[in-house]
Design a protein around this motif. Structure first.
Motif, short mmCIF file in Angstrom:
data_model
loop_
_atom_site.label_atom_id
_atom_site.label_comp_id
_atom_site.label_asym_id
_atom_site.label_seq_id
_atom_site.Cartn_x
_atom_site.Cartn_y
_atom_site.Cartn_z
N THR A 61 0.75 -1.07 0.05
CA THR A 61 -0.07 0.01 0.02
C THR A 61 0.93 1.24 -0.03
O THR A 61 1.87 1.12 0.17
N SER A 62 -0.05 2.39 -0.31
CA SER A 62 1.18 3.73 -0.44
C SER A 62 1.75 4.24 0.92
O SER A 62 2.89 4.91 0.76
N ASN A 63 1.14 3.64 2.16
CA ASN A 63 1.99 3.89 3.31
C ASN A 63 2.98 3.06 3.68
O ASN A 63 3.31 2.94 4.93
N GLY A 64 3.17 2.07 2.84
CA GLY A 64 4.26 0.87 3.26
C GLY A 64 3.54 -0.34 3.72
O GLY A 64 4.26 -1.34 4.10
N GLY A 65 2.52 -0.37 3.95
CA GLY A 65 1.55 -1.42 4.51
C GLY A 65 1.87 -2.62 3.51
O GLY A 65 2.15 -2.43 2.24
N SER A 66 1.46 -3.91 3.92
CA SER A 66 1.51 -4.99 3.04
C SER A 66 0.64 -6.28 3.34
O SER A 66 0.10 -6.19 4.69
N GLU A 67 0.00 -6.70 2.36
CA GLU A 67 -0.91 -7.79 2.67
C GLU A 67 -0.70 -9.07 1.70
O GLU A 67 -0.37 -8.75 0.62
N GLY A 68 -0.48 -10.06 2.30
CA GLY A 68 -0.05 -11.38 1.48
C GLY A 68 -1.24 -11.79 0.46
O GLY A 68 -2.68 -11.88 0.78
N LYS A 69 -1.03 -11.89 -0.68
CA LYS A 69 -2.24 -11.89 -1.80
C LYS A 69 -1.93 -13.49 -2.49
O LYS A 69 -3.08 -14.15 -2.81
N ALA A 70 -1.05 -14.07 -2.32
CA ALA A 70 -0.55 -15.40 -3.23
C ALA A 70 0.34 -15.96 -2.77
O ALA A 70 1.32 -15.25 -2.33
N MET A 71 0.53 -17.39 -2.95
CA MET A 71 2.09 -18.07 -2.71
C MET A 71 1.84 -19.27 -3.16
O MET A 71 0.67 -19.98 -3.64
N PHE A 72 3.02 -20.00 -3.95
CA PHE A 72 3.31 -21.22 -4.29
C PHE A 72 4.51 -21.87 -3.99
O PHE A 72 5.50 -21.34 -3.55
N ASP A 73 4.52 -23.28 -4.29
CA ASP A 73 5.45 -24.01 -3.36
C ASP A 73 6.48 -24.78 -4.43
O ASP A 73 6.00 -25.00 -5.66
N HIS A 74 7.66 -24.66 -4.12
CA HIS A 74 8.51 -25.51 -4.89
C HIS A 74 8.88 -26.90 -3.84
O HIS A 74 8.42 -26.92 -2.66
N GLU A 75 9.82 -27.78 -4.61
CA GLU A 75 10.26 -28.80 -3.85
C GLU A 75 11.67 -28.75 -3.19
O GLU A 75 12.03 -29.75 -2.73
N GLY A 76 11.96 -27.34 -3.10
CA GLY A 76 13.23 -27.22 -2.42
C GLY A 76 13.39 -25.76 -2.58
O GLY A 76 12.36 -24.84 -2.81
N PRO A 77 14.51 -25.20 -1.77
CA PRO A 77 14.76 -23.61 -1.62
C PRO A 77 14.60 -22.99 -2.97
O PRO A 77 15.24 -23.65 -4.02
N VAL A 78 13.86 -21.92 -2.97
CA VAL A 78 13.64 -21.00 -4.15
C VAL A 78 14.84 -19.90 -4.14
O VAL A 78 15.03 -19.11 -3.21
N LEU A 79 15.63 -19.84 -5.23
CA LEU A 79 16.59 -19.34 -5.35
C LEU A 79 16.53 -17.80 -6.13
O LEU A 79 17.20 -16.92 -6.38
N SER A 80 15.47 -17.69 -6.98
CA SER A 80 14.97 -16.60 -7.77
C SER A 80 13.64 -16.51 -8.23
O SER A 80 12.79 -17.60 -8.28
N CYS A 81 13.33 -15.34 -8.66
CA CYS A 81 11.94 -15.01 -9.12
C CYS A 81 11.83 -13.78 -9.95
O CYS A 81 12.59 -13.03 -9.92
N ASP A 82 10.61 -13.89 -10.60
CA ASP A 82 10.26 -12.59 -11.65
C ASP A 82 9.03 -12.51 -12.15
O ASP A 82 8.14 -13.50 -11.75
#
Length: 358
Positions: A61-82
């Motif tokens: 949000t404009s004041n720096g607040g945040s809200e989780g909207k989505a999430m997805f899983d890998h089968e190991g540590p995630v090293l990168s996203c885009d």
């Protein structure tokens, strides 16, 4: 306090020291170290990749607040996203040797696998295929290859063999830059994606940690594990503008200097100035044209593994979590694990006015 890229200056100390007091923490951050941060190019959404095997998407949000909207899983540590350029899709890649994508525009809640390698995938980036509107992704892996993927096909469109394991890559317009082990840097023109346009050894003498393309795609920045950053132009005609500088180092004591890894370099989308962040737990804003440090910030209380500007450069996000730069012995349950939002004021990232020589 460093003034002119490493030249000591005390007069500038007051106005080059940045303020962290208005920084806001992301709510419900990952439960393990953070590996990558990427803002949507279309909206105020942030994707966060983590060693807890998840990619999380937050609305900011404009004041720096945040809200989780989505999430997805890998089968190991995630090293990168885009993010895709239309802001609809998010891709993650990591230690499970796969890249997985979620289509937020279609309301997807589970990810589909879109890429696979023989070893963990260190980096993934979306790009728009030249001469077409097709969204594609490029993956770089420890199996010493980069691969291009059309999201409508299950096999790679092309594979390019690299000299060594891929540690970092970045894309801007038609420029792809790939940094590998043994300090090789490969430059690829995406109009001819199956071959290297140019290969060079890193201008820095130690292991490459990060490469980041200029917003105008005329060159790239390189960060190494030895507290240095290099500015490198693609074309030989601009070679006289190449330079490197020291950063993320403690002041020398008894002829000893503690140097830290430069983990992340992010370019401001409007001004073209850039940030560096490192294992010393600080970040800095620089004007590469004027060769001048604009702002340096106090330590944030932990190593900084990833950073990102939002689409208009008004927010600078930085992760504070252990980057394993000192091995397992320095990790402990009390180590911070968070993402902070820094509101960017006008003077923090604006380049210095250019002084024309008579």
């Amino acid at each position: 306090m460093a003034g002119l890229f490493g030249a000591a200056s005390t007069t500038n100390q007051a106005n080059t020291l940045g303020d962290l007091s208005k920084d806001v923490a992301l709510s419900s951050p990952p439960t393990d170290s953070i590996s990558d941060l990427r803002f949507s190019p279309q909206s105020e959404h942030l994707a966060v990749a983590s060693w807890d095997n998840k990619v999380r998407i937050y609305e900011i949000t404009s004041n720096g607040g945040s809200e989780g909207k989505a999430m997805f899983d890998h089968e190991g540590p995630v090293l990168s996203c885009d993010w895709s350029s239309d802001g609809r899709r998010v891709v993650g890649a990591g230690a499970d040797k796969a890249a997985r994508m979620i289509d937020l525009g279609a309301g997807q809640s589970t990810a589909t696998q879109v890429a696979v390698h023989d070893q963990p995938i260190r980096c993934v980036r979306f790009f728009d295929a030249p001469n077409s509107n097709a969204q594609m992704i490029v993956t770089g892996s420890w199996d010493k290859t980069i691969k291009y993927w059309d999201l409508r096909a299950s096999t790679a469109v092309a594979t390019v063999q690299c000299q060594e394991r891929v540690y970092t890559l970045d894309v801007k317009k038609n420029l792809l830059v790939v940094g590998t082990a043994d300090r090789y840097i490969n430059v690829i023109n995406l109009n001819d994606p199956a071959k290297f346009y140019k290969t060079l050894q890193s201008p820095l003498k130690w292991q490459t940690r990060v490469v980041s393309c200029f917003p105008d795609a005329s060159g790239f920045a390189v960060g190494s594990i030895e507290g240095r950053c290099a500015i490198q132009y693609v074309e030989e005609k601009d070679a006289s503008s190449n330079f490197s500088f020291k950063c993320h180092r403690d002041p020398p004591q008894n002829n000893m200097t503690n140097v830290y890894s430069v983990n992340a370099i992010s370019f401001h989308p409007v001004h073209g100035t850039f940030s560096t962040a490192g294992s010393d737990g600080t970040f800095h804003f620089w004007d590469g044209v004027a060769k001048h440090r604009l702002k340096g910030y106090p330590t944030v209380g932990g190593t900084i593994p990833a950073t990102a500007f939002n689409k208009d450069g008004s927010i600078f996000a930085y992760a504070v979590s252990y980057d394993w730069s000192k091995g397992y012995s320095s990790n402990n349950p009390q180590y911070p694990n968070k993402v902070m939002m820094h509101p960017v004021t006008a003077e923090e990232c604006k380049p210095r006015p250019s002084v024309k020589k008579r």
